[in-house]
Design an enzyme around this catalytic site. Structure first.
Site, PDB file in Angstrom:
ATOM      1  N   GLY A  15     -28.724 -29.148  18.123  1.00  0.00           N
ATOM      2  CA  GLY A  15     -27.853 -29.120  16.954  1.00  0.00           C
ATOM      3  C   GLY A  15     -27.945 -30.334  16.049  1.00  0.00           C
ATOM      4  N   SER A  16     -29.100 -31.006  16.007  1.00  0.00           N
ATOM      5  CA  SER A  16     -29.191 -32.175  15.119  1.00  0.00           C
ATOM      6  C   SER A  16     -29.159 -31.746  13.641  1.00  0.00           C
ATOM      7  CB  SER A  16     -30.438 -33.014  15.414  1.00  0.00           C
ATOM      8  OG  SER A  16     -31.606 -32.317  15.085  1.00  0.00           O
ATOM      9  N   ASN A  17     -29.655 -30.566  13.347  1.00  0.00           N
ATOM     10  CA  ASN A  17     -29.578 -30.090  11.956  1.00  0.00           C
ATOM     11  C   ASN A  17     -28.147 -29.712  11.577  1.00  0.00           C
ATOM     12  OD1 ASN A  17     -32.315 -29.875  10.476  1.00  0.00           O
ATOM     13  ND2 ASN A  17     -32.762 -29.264  12.587  1.00  0.00           N
ATOM     14  N   LEU A  95     -34.568 -13.893  17.501  1.00  0.00           N
ATOM     15  CA  LEU A  95     -34.788 -13.256  16.197  1.00  0.00           C
ATOM     16  C   LEU A  95     -33.525 -12.501  15.827  1.00  0.00           C
ATOM     17  CD1 LEU A  95     -38.380 -11.721  16.291  1.00  0.00           C
ATOM     18  CD2 LEU A  95     -37.519 -13.539  14.805  1.00  0.00           C
ATOM     19  N   HIS A 112     -37.883 -24.263   9.289  1.00  0.00           N
ATOM     20  CA  HIS A 112     -39.053 -24.141  10.155  1.00  0.00           C
ATOM     21  C   HIS A 112     -39.834 -25.462  10.128  1.00  0.00           C
ATOM     22  CE1 HIS A 112     -42.137 -22.209  12.449  1.00  0.00           C
ATOM     23  NE2 HIS A 112     -43.036 -22.737  11.638  1.00  0.00           N
TER      24      HIS A 112
END
Ligand code: GRF
Length: 204
Positions: A15-17, A95, A112
């Site tokens: 969860g760094s983003n 997905l 990505h």
């Protein structure tokens, strides 16, 4: 004044983003707010980050349901209930089902860790390094039914040095991710993204 867009972040792991988006939103006057963090993985550290920020969390996985269709229906139900405007995939390792994409078309974005359309799939950083590219990078894109195939919102390059290791390249890529993902989210929430076929125009 228009109300803030409601954002759901989907994350399966660290969860760094997610953290970068939360940090950006607390440091600026954002047009969006993360109101839900969803994971398919109970052990995802992203859920801890959400709890620390007092953000609602949800966690279930396909194995909790009779079939994938039921899982997808539950996801749409959850998003509808929270009145979500934007779904941000941030290291979500499954997905998305067709039903979810159809219901939230042009309202789901992904990051990505390579320059699409090169090195699609789950090992973008490693695949690019092993291929021997001199330049790789990060792509933020809308999500469609294909694998990493939707219209591109932002791309930024990263130079691969001669002595690059997987660890050093991952570090460079993540630094760029954390800089551009919050921006892409902000563009969306400010109504600045216009999709025209495969192209995404960022309006001023
Ligand atoms: C990122 O490298 C992103 O590009 C990929 O998954 C990773 C998630 O990292 N889709 P984190 O969980 O946000 O730290």
């Amino acid at each position: 004044m228009t109300s803030k867009k409601k954002i759901a972040v989907f994350a399966s792991g660290f969860g760094s983003n997610l953290q970068a988006i939360l940090d950006y939103q607390s440091a600026s006057k954002p047009n969006g707010e993360v109101v839900l963090v969803f994971s398919n993985n109970k052990a995802a550290y992203a859920l801890e980050r959400a709890k620390r920020h007092k953000i609602k969390t949800a966690c279930f996985s396909p194995s909790d349901f009779a079939g994938r269709e039921e899982y997808d229906k539950q996801i749409v139900k959850m998003l509808d209930c929270e009145d979500i405007d934007l779904v941000v995939l941030a290291g979500y390792m499954l997905l998305l089902g067709k039903h979810v994409i159809e219901c939230y078309r042009n309202r789901i974005i992904n990051i990505h860790p390579a320059l699409l359309p090169s090195f699609k799939g789950t090992h973008g950083i490693k695949d690019a390094l092993e291929y021997g590219v001199k330049i790789t990078g990060v792509t933020v894109h809308f999500v469609d039914e294909g694998l990493d195939s939707g219209p591109i919102i932002i791309q930024e390059t990263v130079t691969v040095s001669q002595d690059e290791t997987l660890e050093s390249l991952e570090e460079k890529i993540h630094r760029v991710e954390h800089a551009i993902y919050p921006l892409a989210v902000d563009y969306f929430c400010s109504g600045r993204l216009k999709i025209s076929g495969r192209k995404v125009i960022i309006t001023t």
